[in-house]
Design a protein around this motif. Structure first.
Motif, mmCIF file in Angstrom:
data_model
loop_
_atom_site.group_PDB
_atom_site.id
_atom_site.type_symbol
_atom_site.label_atom_id
_atom_site.label_comp_id
_atom_site.label_asym_id
_atom_site.label_seq_id
_atom_site.Cartn_x
_atom_site.Cartn_y
_atom_site.Cartn_z
ATOM 1 N N SER A 1 -2.731 23.406 -4.478
ATOM 2 C CA SER A 1 -2.233 22.702 -3.297
ATOM 3 C C SER A 1 -2.320 23.613 -2.082
ATOM 4 O O SER A 1 -1.921 24.781 -2.144
ATOM 5 C CB SER A 1 -0.786 22.261 -3.508
ATOM 6 O OG SER A 1 -0.679 21.370 -4.605
ATOM 7 N N ARG B 1 -5.377 19.415 -3.329
ATOM 8 C CA ARG B 1 -4.724 18.489 -2.415
ATOM 9 C C ARG B 1 -3.901 19.275 -1.406
ATOM 10 O O ARG B 1 -3.747 20.484 -1.534
ATOM 11 C CB ARG B 1 -3.827 17.499 -3.174
ATOM 12 C CG ARG B 1 -2.589 18.109 -3.841
ATOM 13 C CD ARG B 1 -2.813 18.548 -5.256
ATOM 14 N NE ARG B 1 -1.596 19.071 -5.867
ATOM 15 C CZ ARG B 1 -0.761 18.363 -6.611
ATOM 16 N NH1 ARG B 1 -0.989 17.076 -6.812
ATOM 17 N NH2 ARG B 1 0.304 18.923 -7.141
ATOM 18 N N GLU C 1 -3.168 13.364 0.508
ATOM 19 C CA GLU C 1 -4.358 12.867 -0.169
ATOM 20 C C GLU C 1 -5.154 14.022 -0.781
ATOM 21 O O GLU C 1 -5.164 15.127 -0.240
ATOM 22 C CB GLU C 1 -5.254 12.112 0.821
ATOM 23 C CG GLU C 1 -4.656 10.814 1.325
ATOM 24 C CD GLU C 1 -4.436 9.815 0.205
ATOM 25 O OE1 GLU C 1 -5.348 9.655 -0.634
ATOM 26 O OE2 GLU C 1 -3.348 9.210 0.150
ATOM 27 N N PRO C 2 -5.819 13.764 -1.918
ATOM 28 C CA PRO C 2 -6.649 14.825 -2.513
ATOM 29 C C PRO C 2 -7.835 15.167 -1.623
ATOM 30 O O PRO C 2 -8.346 14.315 -0.887
ATOM 31 C CB PRO C 2 -7.104 14.209 -3.845
ATOM 32 C CG PRO C 2 -7.002 12.733 -3.652
ATOM 33 C CD PRO C 2 -5.848 12.517 -2.713
#
Length: 469
Positions: free
Chosen positions: A410, A266, A286-287
């Motif tokens: 991330s 994400r 959002e992923p």
């Protein structure tokens, strides 16, 4: 034995293939492999004389299956798992996504034409801009180029072509540098592994496999100056990283990060106060859609960031990693306050600036931690440190208290749209390209601008160079 050593005969035929330096013997072997099927030759699914007849048998089988079962039953897979031209930019041919009978036959025709020429018995491949492989080898044998108007019967009538066999690497099998041969074999099997992933549902991995081919070429050229190549198969259980489906991240030599086990990906954006420009927290976006295994750009030059698109191979990216670091516990500097003992490892700092505080750094704030609000502020700022450079316990020598972070990767975005590091959380193991593991921690940051002096870890260089996606 599934993979007998060279020399050996190919399955379904009497052609023996060997590992030999380029010359007359190798050329005849290549010509035999790519030899076009004679006109009217029947399809052959076993004991085939030419590879073209074998592909004709595949075509015959596909038509039979579609007539018997119906086309929708035969081509029932997810089209997104198909390899197509969008997954591979560095090619002169066509990649055909197979989704129905027509596209399957188109792909088979492309394969045959590139190798043998068109089914009409022409020298050129189907795109009419390249000489087919068989006739390329024939040019070398006959010492002359094909030109427009030439046919298989006429032979090449173009400019003369000479081959200097004295310039061929000797490639003598024998007691060369066994360590270098082992490295070559590991790279060779890594390519096989990545290709298997690409053609079994992770099509983006094709670009990664191609990048490893460039690495294999460089290793081969160096090794052939000192001995020979063995192309030995390394069983999965003996490989450094390409076995198993458990969650992990692997750093490829001068290549990307390969992420296994459907690790969530994400984006996270840093929230900064508008007044003092101080870092406050991270906002999760959002992923990103991924395959079960995916590769993330490490060179900073991919056109598909954060994913790898193979660019590292064509720009000769130098991903040389720094020497392995000592464990966190050995490097940490301890700073005690009231009810909190802060630890810091400067070598891990990526300058995310959460430790600076609204008016002063954590090192100064510790003097006032008798105030529970100040102590809570210090703990929160340490929890937001992405690299884990800072950590804390409630007392000196006590158990480290870590934020409850998920197993995820991330993609960080910092202030003013600056592209930050890859934030690995939840204790996902990371393996260097030399097979050595990084110390597994709850959080770490990996370089994705390609310029860190502490590769594969981020050192904040992306801020200095103004790295953006």
């Amino acid at each position: 034995q599934m993979l007998p050593p060279h020399p050996r005969k190919l399955p379904h035929g009497d052609l023996e293939v060997s590992l030999v330096p380029f010359g007359a013997e190798a050329l005849e072997m290549f010509l035999r492999l790519e030899r076009p099927a004679p006109p009217g030759a029947p399809p052959e699914d076993d004991d085939y004389e030419t590879i073209g007849q074998f592909y004709a048998a595949i075509e015959q089988g596909l038509r039979h299956l579609c007539e018997t079962l119906g086309e929708k039953e035969v081509f029932c897979g997810d089209p997104a798992r198909q390899v197509s031209g969008t997954h591979f930019r560095h090619t002169g041919g066509r990649l055909v996504a197979v989704t129905d009978l027509a596209s399957a036959l188109d792909a088979l025709e492309e394969i045959v034409e590139q190798g043998e020429g068109t089914a009409r018995g022409e020298v050129w491949d189907g795109d009419q801009d390249e000489v087919a492989h068989y006739y390329r080898f024939m040019e070398l044998k006959l010492g002359r180029r094909y030109r427009r108007g030439d046919t298989p019967e006429s032979g090449p009538t173009g400019e003369r072509l000479s081959v200097d066999l004295t310039g061929v690497f000797p490639m003598t099998p024998g007691p060369a540098d066994r360590a270098a041969q082992g490295e070559f074999n590991h790279t060779y099997c890594a390519i096989l592994h990545l290709l298997e992933l690409a053609f079994n549902g992770s099509p983006r991995m094709l670009a990664v496999a191609t990048g490893e081919m460039y690495a294999l070429k460089a290793q081969a050229q160096e090794l052939m100056r000192r001995g020979g190549l063995t192309f030995e198969y390394v069983p999965p259980e003996l490989r450094r990283w390409s076995a198993g489906d458990h969650q992990r991240i692997v750093v490829l030599r001068d290549g990307p990060y390969v992420v296994y086990g459907r690790v969530p990906l994400r984006r996270k954006r840093k929230i900064v106060s508008t007044e003092q420009r101080n870092a406050l927290t991270w906002k999760t976006g959002e992923p990103l859609e991924t395959e079960e295994t995916y590769a993330l750009c490490r060179c900073g030059r991919s056109g598909a960031k954060p994913f790898c698109d193979g660019t590292h191979a064509v720009i000769d990216f130098d991903g040389t990693e720094a020497a392995p670091m000592r464990p966190y516990q050995e490097l940490q500097h301890v700073h005690d306050g009231v009810g909190i003992s802060a630890r810091r490892v400067g070598e891990l700092c990526v300058h995310a600036a959460f430790c600076i505080g609204r008016t002063r750094p954590i090192a100064k704030m510790l003097d006032d931690t008798a105030d529970s609000d100040v102590r809570s502020d210090v703990m929160g700022r340490i929890d937001h440190c992405p690299s884990g450079s800072y950590s804390y316990a409630l007392e000196r020598g006590g158990e480290t208290i870590e934020a409850d972070l998920p197993r995820a990767v991330s993609v960080l975005e910092e202030e003013d749209g600056l592209a930050g590091a890859l934030w690995v959380t939840g204790g996902i193991p990371v393996t260097r390209s030399d097979g050595l593991p990084l110390e597994t921690r709850n959080r770490m940051t990996l370089c994705r601008c390609g310029q860190s002096g502490n590769k594969p870890l981020c050192d904040g260089t992306h801020r200095e160079i103004g790295f953006h996606e």
